[in-house]
Design an enzyme around this catalytic site. Structure first.
Site, short mmCIF file in Angstrom:
data_model
loop_
_atom_site.label_atom_id
_atom_site.label_comp_id
_atom_site.label_asym_id
_atom_site.label_seq_id
_atom_site.Cartn_x
_atom_site.Cartn_y
_atom_site.Cartn_z
N ASP A 166 -22.09 -31.72 -64.65
CA ASP A 166 -22.80 -30.86 -63.68
C ASP A 166 -23.19 -29.49 -64.23
OD1 ASP A 166 -20.25 -29.61 -63.56
OD2 ASP A 166 -20.38 -29.29 -61.39
N GLU A 422 -12.90 -36.61 -68.57
CA GLU A 422 -13.32 -37.64 -67.63
C GLU A 422 -14.13 -38.77 -68.26
OE1 GLU A 422 -14.97 -35.85 -64.08
OE2 GLU A 422 -12.96 -35.24 -63.48
N ASN A 476 -7.62 -34.71 -63.38
CA ASN A 476 -8.64 -34.05 -62.55
C ASN A 476 -8.68 -34.83 -61.24
OD1 ASN A 476 -9.20 -32.67 -64.91
ND2 ASN A 476 -11.30 -33.41 -65.12
N TYR A 478 -9.58 -34.70 -56.87
CA TYR A 478 -10.29 -33.93 -55.85
C TYR A 478 -9.97 -34.35 -54.42
CZ TYR A 478 -12.67 -31.12 -59.26
OH TYR A 478 -12.94 -30.19 -60.25
N TYR A 482 -13.83 -34.25 -52.65
CA TYR A 482 -14.66 -35.46 -52.72
C TYR A 482 -14.04 -36.61 -51.93
CZ TYR A 482 -17.19 -32.99 -56.39
OH TYR A 482 -17.91 -32.06 -57.09
N GLU A 516 -7.81 -30.14 -62.99
CA GLU A 516 -8.86 -29.82 -62.01
C GLU A 516 -8.41 -30.25 -60.63
OE1 GLU A 516 -12.91 -31.13 -62.75
OE2 GLU A 516 -12.75 -30.67 -64.89
N TRP A 561 -9.95 -25.84 -60.47
CA TRP A 561 -11.35 -25.77 -60.89
C TRP A 561 -12.06 -24.82 -59.96
CZ3 TRP A 561 -13.38 -27.09 -65.23
CH2 TRP A 561 -14.76 -27.25 -65.36
N LYS A 580 -16.81 -23.87 -56.84
CA LYS A 580 -15.36 -24.07 -56.75
C LYS A 580 -14.59 -22.91 -57.37
CE LYS A 580 -15.61 -29.06 -56.41
NZ LYS A 580 -16.98 -29.29 -56.91
C1 GCB Z 1 -15.20 -32.78 -62.45
C2 GCB Z 1 -15.76 -32.33 -63.75
C3 GCB Z 1 -16.29 -30.92 -63.68
C4 GCB Z 1 -17.06 -30.70 -62.40
C5 GCB Z 1 -16.09 -30.89 -61.23
C6 GCB Z 1 -16.73 -30.72 -59.85
O1 GCB Z 1 -14.45 -33.68 -62.35
O2 GCB Z 1 -14.84 -32.46 -64.81
O3 GCB Z 1 -17.11 -30.69 -64.81
O4 GCB Z 1 -17.66 -29.45 -62.32
O5 GCB Z 1 -15.56 -32.17 -61.29
O6 GCB Z 1 -16.73 -29.63 -59.32
O7 GCB Z 1 -17.23 -31.70 -59.30
#
Ligand code: GCB
Length: 607
Positions: A166, A422, A476, A478, A482, A516, A561, A580
């Protein structure tokens, strides 16, 4: 081993002249520059500052998004008195591929946008005169570039970057450029391995030179007092009552290396080196035998207008923010950072997880293809099943790791390597590839630092096929963003704990850290009750994770992150960038930063 791996310095025998400043610049969409003689000057240039990314200085979209070949040209005066030595131009980074010409003659080619290289120019220069230095760069992404992506085209043929990540695909001469003079017989490499023995240390060293004369090495403490000395290209330095380099309590010795002919100094080089050991044992990461708890961030080199251009002012502010919040570590997500950053980490006692530019090795719509506009690509296989990945990409990855370890191996702050971010570890095809690169780093890093990779959420415990190669697990995840976002946040805790317990069953002796987790947050949006994107919600997400981390003593670190908001490719997933950050892009704290400051200042660096 390469000369480029030594950070450039002025010493008794070495000279350096900055080539930073304003260069001529021009896009070359038809790749006709070489044929049309642009190596001797650009037909229609604009001026461009070096170091900087070119994208954000422009006001039109074509220039900002430009993908393809582009040129930088400058005039360089080369002093005649340097003729008796080696004259080289060192590019600290040229993103992503570069060919260098001096007075029309090609002098160097390098691929990989985040590591240094040198162009040896003696045979191409006019001495004591002005010379034309031209650099042809290219910023296209493919499955054979690191980082990984694609290059697509618009209907009119304009090339477009489609990164499999991204962050914005910033490019250009983004770090310092220097003209260097060194003696022909010179020091080319210095390697050190530390052993602690009670209150003393023994440092095994090796020096590589380009000649046969002997070498002396002298070590000075921070007061300038000589504490050890040895002769020969390899040996051991004994330092009594050693001051060890520790987390947030750094101590650096000055190692001076000289090639000598009797009393005459043929070449001299020095480096500031911290003495410490690092190892992973029984679910712990140990510095000097003491168990650490890592608090810090995934970061980016990113700032307004400069893009990824080296920016000592922003870097300094980042370190001050990290100290303020109680951090002791960071990961160089998702590429090796400027060497100046690592020297600062050495001085400030930060534990750096040094990451290769290996991001985007996952062919999936979740890997930001949505954000990058590359949805719908029709490659049938997963990344590691593709034959060219197992051959060509692997070769690029190996060379990049060799360059990264060569550049960064002396830094005390570099305590671990992250070999990938990742990747697709859901498929058996990843296994031989991973074993290959992990074996390589085990062999070339004489300090034997722990190695790992950042694991993606779609490859949880039980699905991931490659964790056996990692010395510690780095996740990592979320939950709260997510998945299990908003009102469902409580389920995030349950799901994450279930996954963690499975990891611990699979790898009962390996420590786990989080590299993350987080939530996009628009600074200034406040909601009661919270909603996703509000500052209140980011605090709730940080609290959810804190509760998880505090539940297991084999969790050895937390790196949310990201330190700062940063620029991304435009798309439906991002509002003018990834939000983030615990700090905004102009380095001001969001509410959650105060929560983390309270938490982290209460957790000691060593358990
Ligand atoms: C991830 C990636 C990172 C993204 C982040 C996000 O897993 O490693 O590069 O910026 O998620 O914020 O979605």
């Amino acid at each position: 081993m390469s000369f480029a791996s030594l950070y450039p310095r002025i010493t008794a025998t070495r000279r350096m002249q900055s080539m930073n400043g304003s260069w001529d610049f021009q896009f070359d969409p038809e790749s006709k520059g070489v044929a049309e003689g642009w190596t001797n000057g650009l037909p229609n240039p604009t001026d461009m500052p070096v170091p900087a990314s070119f994208a954000d200085v422009f006001t039109d979209k074509y220039s900002r998004e430009y993908t393809g070949d582009f040129w930088y040209v400058t005039t360089l005066f080369v002093p005649g008195e340097w003729k008796d030595g080696s004259v080289d131009i060192r590019f600290d980074a040229a993103t992503h591929a570069a060919t260098v010409y001096v007075n029309g003659t090609e002098v160097a080619h390098h691929e990989g946008g985040f590591l240094p290289f040198v162009a040896h120019i003696n045979d191409a220069v006019k001495w004591n005169d002005y010379n034309i230095v031209a650099v042809k760069l290219n910023n296209e992404l493919s499955w054979q570039t690191l980082p990984v992506g694609e290059t697509t085209t618009l209907p009119d043929g304009t090339k477009v970057s489609a990164p499999y990540f991204d962050f914005y695909n910033y490019s250009g001469l983004q770090r310092n450029v220097n003209l260097l003079y060194t003696p022909n017989e010179r020091i080319e490499d210095l390697d050190v391995v530390h052993h602690i023995d009670g209150s003393d240390a023994h440092v095994d060293y090796t020096v590589a030179t380009s000649g046969d004369h002997d070498v002396e090495i002298v070590v000075f403490d921070e007061d300038g007092v000589e504490v050890a000395r040895a002769d020969g290209k390899a040996g051991t330095l004994d330092i009594t009552d050693v001051h060890l380099w520790n987390l947030r309590a750094a101590y650096l010795y000055k190692f001076v290396v000289r090639i000598k002919d009797g009393d005459r100094i043929i070449d001299e080089y020095f480096d500031e080196i911290g003495i410490r050991t690092v190892e992973v044992k029984d679910c712990k990461i140990l510095i000097n035998g003491r168990e650490v708890y890592l608090k810090g961030f995934g970061r980016h080199e990113d700032s307004n207008v400069h893009g990824r251009g080296f920016d000592p002012v922003m870097n300094k502010r980042d370190y001050e923010d990290m100290k303020w919040i109680g951090a002791n570590s960071f990961r160089t997500s998702h590429y090796p950072y400027a060497e100046e950053q690592l020297y600062e980490a050495d001085r400030d006692g930060f534990f750096v997880i040094d990451e290769a530019p290996t991001v985007g090795m996952f062919k999936s719509t979740m890997n930001f293809l949505g954000a990058s506009g590359a949805v719908g690509n029709d490659k049938p296989k997963t990344f590691f099943e593709e034959e060219s990945v197992q051959t060509e990409t692997l070769a690029v990855h190996r060379r990049t790791l060799e360059e990264m370890v060569a550049r960064d191996k002396r830094h005390a702050s570099v305590c671990a390597w992250s070999l990938l971010n990742e990747p697709d570890t859901t498929n058996e095809a990843a296994v031989p590839y991973f074993e290959n690169i992990f074996d390589l780093v085990a062999e070339i890093d004489t300090q034997k630092r722990p190695k790992t990779y950042a694991s993606i959420m779609m490859s949880p415990a039980g699905v991931d096929k490659t964790h056996h190669v990692a010395d510690f697990l780095m996740l990592n995840r979320y939950h709260g963003w997510y998945v299990n976002g908003g009102y469902a946040i409580a389920k995030g805790t349950i799901d994450m704990k279930a996954e963690l317990e499975k990891w611990h069953e699979l790898e009962p002796t390996k420590p786990v850290m989080f590299s993350e987790y987080g939530a996009d947050t628009m600074a200034g949006i406040h909601k009661l009750p919270s909603v996703m994107w509000s500052e209140e919600y980011q605090v709730e997400v940080m609290k959810m994770w804190a509760e998880i981390f505090d539940s297991y003593d084999w969790i050895v670190g937390e790196q949310p992150w990201n330190l700062n908001d940063f620029q991304t490719t435009e798309g439906i997933m991002r509002v003018d960038g990834n939000k983030k950050g615990l700090f905004t892009r102009d380095r001001q704290p969001k509410m959650a930063a105060f929560f983390l400051k309270d938490r982290w200042t209460a957790i000691p660096d060593y358990k």
